[in-house]
Design a protein around this motif. Structure first.
Motif, PDB file in Angstrom:
ATOM      1  N   UNK A 233      80.185  42.035 -36.088  1.00  0.00           N
ATOM      2  CA  UNK A 233      78.733  42.057 -36.273  1.00  0.00           C
ATOM      3  C   UNK A 233      78.055  41.415 -35.058  1.00  0.00           C
ATOM      4  N   UNK A 234      77.033  42.102 -34.546  1.00  0.00           N
ATOM      5  CA  UNK A 234      76.341  41.637 -33.353  1.00  0.00           C
ATOM      6  C   UNK A 234      74.905  42.174 -33.354  1.00  0.00           C
ATOM      7  N   UNK A 235      74.042  41.560 -32.573  1.00  0.00           N
ATOM      8  CA  UNK A 235      72.658  42.028 -32.481  1.00  0.00           C
ATOM      9  C   UNK A 235      72.515  43.196 -31.502  1.00  0.00           C
ATOM     10  N   UNK A 236      73.586  43.521 -30.769  1.00  0.00           N
ATOM     11  CA  UNK A 236      73.541  44.654 -29.831  1.00  0.00           C
ATOM     12  C   UNK A 236      74.789  45.515 -30.035  1.00  0.00           C
ATOM     13  N   UNK A 237      74.908  46.167 -31.188  1.00  0.00           N
ATOM     14  CA  UNK A 237      76.146  46.868 -31.530  1.00  0.00           C
ATOM     15  C   UNK A 237      76.483  48.027 -30.596  1.00  0.00           C
ATOM     16  N   UNK A 238      75.494  48.847 -30.216  1.00  0.00           N
ATOM     17  CA  UNK A 238      75.812  50.008 -29.391  1.00  0.00           C
ATOM     18  C   UNK A 238      76.240  49.598 -27.985  1.00  0.00           C
ATOM     19  N   UNK A 239      75.559  48.622 -27.416  1.00  0.00           N
ATOM     20  CA  UNK A 239      75.911  48.182 -26.073  1.00  0.00           C
ATOM     21  C   UNK A 239      77.304  47.550 -26.046  1.00  0.00           C
ATOM     22  N   UNK A 240      77.585  46.715 -27.048  1.00  0.00           N
ATOM     23  CA  UNK A 240      78.879  46.043 -27.074  1.00  0.00           C
ATOM     24  C   UNK A 240      80.004  47.042 -27.358  1.00  0.00           C
ATOM     25  N   UNK A 241      79.763  47.998 -28.249  1.00  0.00           N
ATOM     26  CA  UNK A 241      80.776  49.007 -28.547  1.00  0.00           C
ATOM     27  C   UNK A 241      81.103  49.810 -27.304  1.00  0.00           C
ATOM     28  N   UNK A 275      86.621  40.136 -26.171  1.00  0.00           N
ATOM     29  CA  UNK A 275      85.372  40.412 -26.870  1.00  0.00           C
ATOM     30  C   UNK A 275      84.292  39.368 -26.582  1.00  0.00           C
ATOM     31  N   UNK A 276      84.656  38.088 -26.545  1.00  0.00           N
ATOM     32  CA  UNK A 276      83.628  37.064 -26.298  1.00  0.00           C
ATOM     33  C   UNK A 276      83.054  37.152 -24.890  1.00  0.00           C
ATOM     34  N   UNK A 277      83.894  37.246 -23.822  1.00  0.00           N
ATOM     35  CA  UNK A 277      83.319  37.389 -22.476  1.00  0.00           C
ATOM     36  C   UNK A 277      82.467  38.649 -22.326  1.00  0.00           C
ATOM     37  N   UNK A 278      82.878  39.751 -22.949  1.00  0.00           N
ATOM     38  CA  UNK A 278      82.109  40.992 -22.870  1.00  0.00           C
ATOM     39  C   UNK A 278      80.745  40.818 -23.526  1.00  0.00           C
ATOM     40  N   UNK A 279      80.722  40.191 -24.691  1.00  0.00           N
ATOM     41  CA  UNK A 279      79.454  39.939 -25.374  1.00  0.00           C
ATOM     42  C   UNK A 279      78.559  39.018 -24.541  1.00  0.00           C
ATOM     43  N   UNK A 280      79.168  38.022 -23.926  1.00  0.00           N
ATOM     44  CA  UNK A 280      78.384  37.077 -23.118  1.00  0.00           C
ATOM     45  C   UNK A 280      77.739  37.783 -21.927  1.00  0.00           C
ATOM     46  N   UNK A 281      78.480  38.684 -21.272  1.00  0.00           N
ATOM     47  CA  UNK A 281      77.935  39.418 -20.128  1.00  0.00           C
ATOM     48  C   UNK A 281      76.747  40.286 -20.527  1.00  0.00           C
ATOM     49  N   UNK A 282      76.777  40.812 -21.757  1.00  0.00           N
ATOM     50  CA  UNK A 282      75.689  41.664 -22.246  1.00  0.00           C
ATOM     51  C   UNK A 282      74.539  40.859 -22.833  1.00  0.00           C
ATOM     52  N   UNK A 283      74.754  39.555 -23.025  1.00  0.00           N
ATOM     53  CA  UNK A 283      73.755  38.746 -23.704  1.00  0.00           C
ATOM     54  C   UNK A 283      73.704  39.027 -25.188  1.00  0.00           C
ATOM     55  N   UNK A 284      74.804  39.536 -25.727  1.00  0.00           N
ATOM     56  CA  UNK A 284      74.879  39.863 -27.158  1.00  0.00           C
ATOM     57  C   UNK A 284      75.403  38.664 -27.941  1.00  0.00           C
TER      58      UNK A 284
END
Length: 307
Positions: A233-241, A275-284
């Motif tokens: 679960x994330x606030x930016x699901x499409x970008x993170x996916x 997953x955590x570094x990827x989310x951090x790069x996107x600001x998710x």
């Protein structure tokens, strides 16, 4: 040894319309062998056939080269720890184990019973009836009666249930001691961590079938290499996916609703690292990461589907 101590060939067992065991084959020699599977997988039925308590509907079972269902003298060489208690509630532990020694025709049943109780760390002079014993103590009484006659083959159905951590370590050490002395020890469990302590050959049973067999490390690697599904679960699901797919850490993704992503991956360790570094790069913001198929049932279903 030229022949296995236990040989099961194409065994199937029916109970009416229910197929409890289907076309199972394996050979077992000296040492500790673990029978791993979820509850209801058919483990107890396999063990009962090894002890001659029930006959296979098809196929053959041989223990020490003989048919345990037809050769009743073979019981002198088999020790059984059943999953059910089956204790004589009105007897002391010594009386119960001594009775087992007498039934096996030992010359000194009292001495044998005392030694067996000492081996499992129970007081042979305890005058309480086994009805007053804890679950762990009752388990150890069952183990004592199974080894009192020094059998060649020892079959234990979920023997660690109810034992505290220290007692579990002691029992595992005892099983290894028996195996190292040339005994054939078959131990069933539905707990992966218990089997890992045995550090032995493993037979994986699921839905009545033999799903896998081999060294524990090989079986564990096979389990860990299966496809995994996770809920994220994330606030930016499409970008993170999209980023997880592009990085190669996810083999498939599905976005549902405003914050949910279902992820399939074949490398769970790499995905968790990424997953955590990827989310951090996107600001998710990551709000949840949960494995949907980490239970043993899903593992066994996967192993069965491979066959």
């Amino acid at each position: 040894m030229s022949e296995p101590m236990i040989a099961v060939e194409d065994v199937t067992k029916f109970f009416g319309d229910l197929v409890a065991v289907s076309e199972v084959s394996f050979h077992v020699g000296p040492g500790v062998t673990a029978l791993l599977g979820p509850n209801g997988a058919g483990k107890s039925t396999v063990l009962r056939m090894l002890c001659g308590l029930t006959a296979p509907s098809r196929g053959t079972v041989r223990v020490l080269g003989r048919d345990p269902r037809r050769d009743h003298t073979l019981s002198r060489h088999i020790g059984l720890v059943p999953q059910q208690d089956g204790l004589f509630e009105g007897r002391t532990a010594l009386e119960f184990v001594r009775l087992a020694a007498e039934l096996h025709g030992l010359d000194d049943p009292d001495g044998a019973a005392r030694r067996a109780l000492g081996t499992v760390e129970l007081d042979s002079d305890d005058h309480r009836h086994v009805a007053t014993y804890s679950k762990g103590m009752r388990q150890r009484v069952k183990i004592a009666q199974a080894i009192v006659h020094d059998p060649h083959v020892i079959v234990l159905d979920e023997p660690l249930t109810g034992l505290d951590p220290r007692q579990r370590l002691h029992m595992v050490a005892l099983f290894h001691q028996l195996g190292d002395a040339g005994r054939c020890v078959v131990v069933s469990s539905h707990v992966l961590e218990e089997v890992e302590r045995f550090g032995s050959r493993v037979l994986v049973v699921a839905h009545g079938r033999l799903a896998a067999e081999g060294d524990f490390r090989e079986i564990r690697a096979l389990m860990d290499d299966r496809p995994h599904r996770l809920r994220l679960r994330t606030d930016r699901p499409r970008e993170l996916a999209g980023a997880l797919l592009a990085a190669g850490t996810a083999m498939a993704v599905r976005v549902e609703g405003d914050d949910l992503v279902l992820v399939d991956t074949t490398d769970i360790a790499a995905f968790r690292r990424a997953v955590a570094p990827t989310a951090r790069e996107l600001g998710a913001h990551l709000r949840e990461l949960h494995g949907l198929d980490d239970d043993l049932e899903s593992v066994f279903r996967y192993l069965v589907s491979r066959r």
